[in-house]
Design an enzyme around this catalytic site. Structure first.
Site, PDB file in Angstrom:
ATOM      1  N   ASP A  49       1.180  -0.656   0.185  1.00 40.24           N
ATOM      2  CA  ASP A  49      -0.017  -0.023  -0.374  1.00 40.24           C
ATOM      3  C   ASP A  49       0.942   0.940   0.004  1.00 40.24           C
ATOM      4  O   ASP A  49       0.149   2.461   0.059  1.00 40.24           O
ATOM      5  CB  ASP A  49      -1.079  -0.141   1.516  1.00 40.24           C
ATOM      6  CG  ASP A  49      -0.166  -0.645   2.435  1.00 40.24           C
ATOM      7  OD1 ASP A  49       0.440  -0.444   2.874  1.00 40.24           O
ATOM      8  OD2 ASP A  49      -1.001   0.103   3.937  1.00 40.24           O
ATOM      9  N   SER A  50       1.749   1.281  -0.017  1.00 39.51           N
ATOM     10  CA  SER A  50       3.620   1.996  -0.244  1.00 39.51           C
ATOM     11  C   SER A  50       2.874   3.006  -1.743  1.00 39.51           C
ATOM     12  O   SER A  50       3.865   3.555  -1.813  1.00 39.51           O
ATOM     13  CB  SER A  50       4.499   1.340  -0.377  1.00 39.51           C
ATOM     14  OG  SER A  50       4.762   0.233  -0.574  1.00 39.51           O
ATOM     15  N   ASP A  92      -1.383  -5.835   0.052  1.00 37.71           N
ATOM     16  CA  ASP A  92      -1.699  -5.365   1.496  1.00 37.71           C
ATOM     17  C   ASP A  92      -3.236  -5.307   1.520  1.00 37.71           C
ATOM     18  O   ASP A  92      -3.512  -4.950   0.298  1.00 37.71           O
ATOM     19  CB  ASP A  92      -0.368  -3.714   1.032  1.00 37.71           C
ATOM     20  CG  ASP A  92      -0.026  -3.903   1.843  1.00 37.71           C
ATOM     21  OD1 ASP A  92       0.642  -4.807   3.302  1.00 37.71           O
ATOM     22  OD2 ASP A  92       1.408  -3.264   1.915  1.00 37.71           O
ATOM     23  N   LYS A 150      -1.903  -9.212   2.872  1.00 38.92           N
ATOM     24  CA  LYS A 150      -1.161  -9.384   4.018  1.00 38.92           C
ATOM     25  C   LYS A 150      -1.510  -7.716   4.914  1.00 38.92           C
ATOM     26  O   LYS A 150      -2.324  -6.771   4.308  1.00 38.92           O
ATOM     27  CB  LYS A 150       0.667  -8.319   3.762  1.00 38.92           C
ATOM     28  CG  LYS A 150       1.156  -7.347   4.888  1.00 38.92           C
ATOM     29  CD  LYS A 150       2.628  -7.092   4.585  1.00 38.92           C
ATOM     30  CE  LYS A 150       3.038  -6.001   4.037  1.00 38.92           C
ATOM     31  NZ  LYS A 150       2.775  -4.468   5.011  1.00 38.92           N
ATOM     32  N   GLU A 198      -2.347  -4.995   8.862  1.00 39.70           N
ATOM     33  CA  GLU A 198      -1.685  -4.507  10.184  1.00 39.70           C
ATOM     34  C   GLU A 198      -1.552  -4.735  11.168  1.00 39.70           C
ATOM     35  O   GLU A 198      -2.992  -4.310  11.083  1.00 39.70           O
ATOM     36  CB  GLU A 198      -0.621  -3.464   9.659  1.00 39.70           C
ATOM     37  CG  GLU A 198       0.255  -2.951   8.611  1.00 39.70           C
ATOM     38  CD  GLU A 198       0.452  -1.714   8.002  1.00 39.70           C
ATOM     39  OE1 GLU A 198      -0.367  -0.488   8.716  1.00 39.70           O
ATOM     40  OE2 GLU A 198       0.507  -0.601   7.521  1.00 39.70           O
ATOM     41  N   GLU A 233       8.911  -4.225  10.772  1.00 39.74           N
ATOM     42  CA  GLU A 233       9.160  -2.830  10.423  1.00 39.74           C
ATOM     43  C   GLU A 233       9.702  -1.724  11.906  1.00 39.74           C
ATOM     44  O   GLU A 233       9.227  -1.692  12.228  1.00 39.74           O
ATOM     45  CB  GLU A 233       8.113  -2.190   9.486  1.00 39.74           C
ATOM     46  CG  GLU A 233       9.196  -1.368   8.620  1.00 39.74           C
ATOM     47  CD  GLU A 233       8.019  -0.172   8.075  1.00 39.74           C
ATOM     48  OE1 GLU A 233       6.969  -0.897   7.316  1.00 39.74           O
ATOM     49  OE2 GLU A 233       8.373   0.565   7.691  1.00 39.74           O
TER      50      GLU A 233
HETATM   51  O1  KIV Z   1       4.088  -1.088   1.866  1.00 36.98           O
HETATM   52  C1  KIV Z   1       4.342  -1.774   1.785  1.00 36.98           C
HETATM   53  O2  KIV Z   1       5.996  -1.649   0.879  1.00 36.98           O
HETATM   54  C2  KIV Z   1       5.389  -2.569   2.527  1.00 36.98           C
HETATM   55  C3  KIV Z   1       6.913  -2.717   2.900  1.00 36.98           C
HETATM   56  C4  KIV Z   1       7.199  -1.694   3.458  1.00 36.98           C
HETATM   57  C5  KIV Z   1       6.689  -3.606   3.603  1.00 36.98           C
HETATM   58  O3  KIV Z   1       4.613  -2.751   3.660  1.00 36.98           O
END
Ligand code: KIV
Length: 274
Positions: free
Chosen positions: A54-55, A93, A123, A125, A192
């Protein structure tokens, strides 16, 4: 694209093979992708896990945080990435608020992600409080990766991107969270920006792979944001990022030379015309 390269055919990466890699002491490699071409290149390079992070909110949309990215946008990125990948395990994500309301909604959204985008895992969080949701998703046969430590979707709660779990109480909580996630059935955990000694201790304590980002060398694998390690995203550089290229400079130079050639009439030449 992935088939066009000669050489040894490598086996498909699965959640089971990642576990085997940990058991055999082989480090797991992971990087992020948001589009077809980057997914294909990472796959050809033999990266084990490709995360559709989600980056994307920061890297692709230029936002300051990951909070605003939507389910629809993540579905799009996950679809185009997975279409270019043959060998790596592709994980997407789940965006903020797509899994926090209740386990049923989380299951529906995770199911949609996997069915429509063809990624192989999602994924989420969060720690112990997320376990009922994780159990519900894992129970239908959908692999879940956890994410602890600095959890960017909670940035407005913490207010900073500083290193997490530096005090003993928070470190103990993080360790408890990791054990709880393992018991809930996650196949791996991203940890992280926490002290290296803590991440090492957790990696030694749990059986599932711990993939570190800013969590030291004691983890079972490492992940970075691809645009950080390529030096394309240059708005800031956390200490844990190693730059393997300076592509922003390289790209700007190419754009400037192209503009110069167009303006001077040097491009296109006769050879580049019909
Ligand atoms: O969204 C992302 O890029 C991440 C990584 C930093 C692990 O969760």
């Amino acid at each position: 694209m992935a088939e066009s390269r000669p050489g040894k055919k490598r086996r498909k990466v699965t959640t089971k093979s990642l576990l085997k890699m940990k058991q055999e002491g082989q480090k797991i490699t992971a990087l992020t992708a948001y589009d077809y071409l980057m997914g294909a290149l990472l796959d050809e390079a033999g990266i084990d896990v490709i995360l559709v992070g989600d980056s994307a909110a920061m890297i692709i949309q230029g936002k300051d945080t990951t909070v605003s990215v939507t389910m629809e946008q993540m579905l799009y990125h996950a679809k185009v990435v997975s279409s270019g990948v043959r060998r790596a395990l592709v994980v997407a994500d789940m965006p903020f608020m797509s899994y926090q309301v209740n386990p049923d909604e989380a299951l529906r959204n995770a199911g949609q992600m996997v069915k429509e985008s063809h990624v192989e895992a999602v994924k989420l969080e969060g720690g112990e409080s997320l376990c009922p949701t994780i159990e519900r998703i894992v129970d239908v046969g959908l692999p879940v990766m956890g994410h602890l430590g600095l959890t960017p979707q909670s940035i407005h709660k913490f207010g900073t991107y500083q290193v997490r779990a530096t005090d003993p109480e928070e470190a103990q909580k993080l360790e408890r969270d990791a054990v709880a996630l393992e018991q809930a059935g996650v196949f791996a955990i991203v940890i992280e920006k926490v002290p290296a000694s803590l991440a090492r201790r957790i990696s030694e304590r749990v059986e599932i792979p711990i993939i570190g980002i800013g969590a030291g060398a004691g983890c079972d694998g490492q992940i970075l944001v691809t645009h950080d390690m390529l030096g394309i995203y240059t708005r800031f550089k956390p200490r844990f990022v190693r730059r393997y290229a300076q592509l922003a400079d390289f790209m700007k130079d190419a754009f400037e030379r192209y503009a110069k050639d167009v303006r001077s009439g040097d491009f296109p030449s006769d050879d580049e015309s019909y």
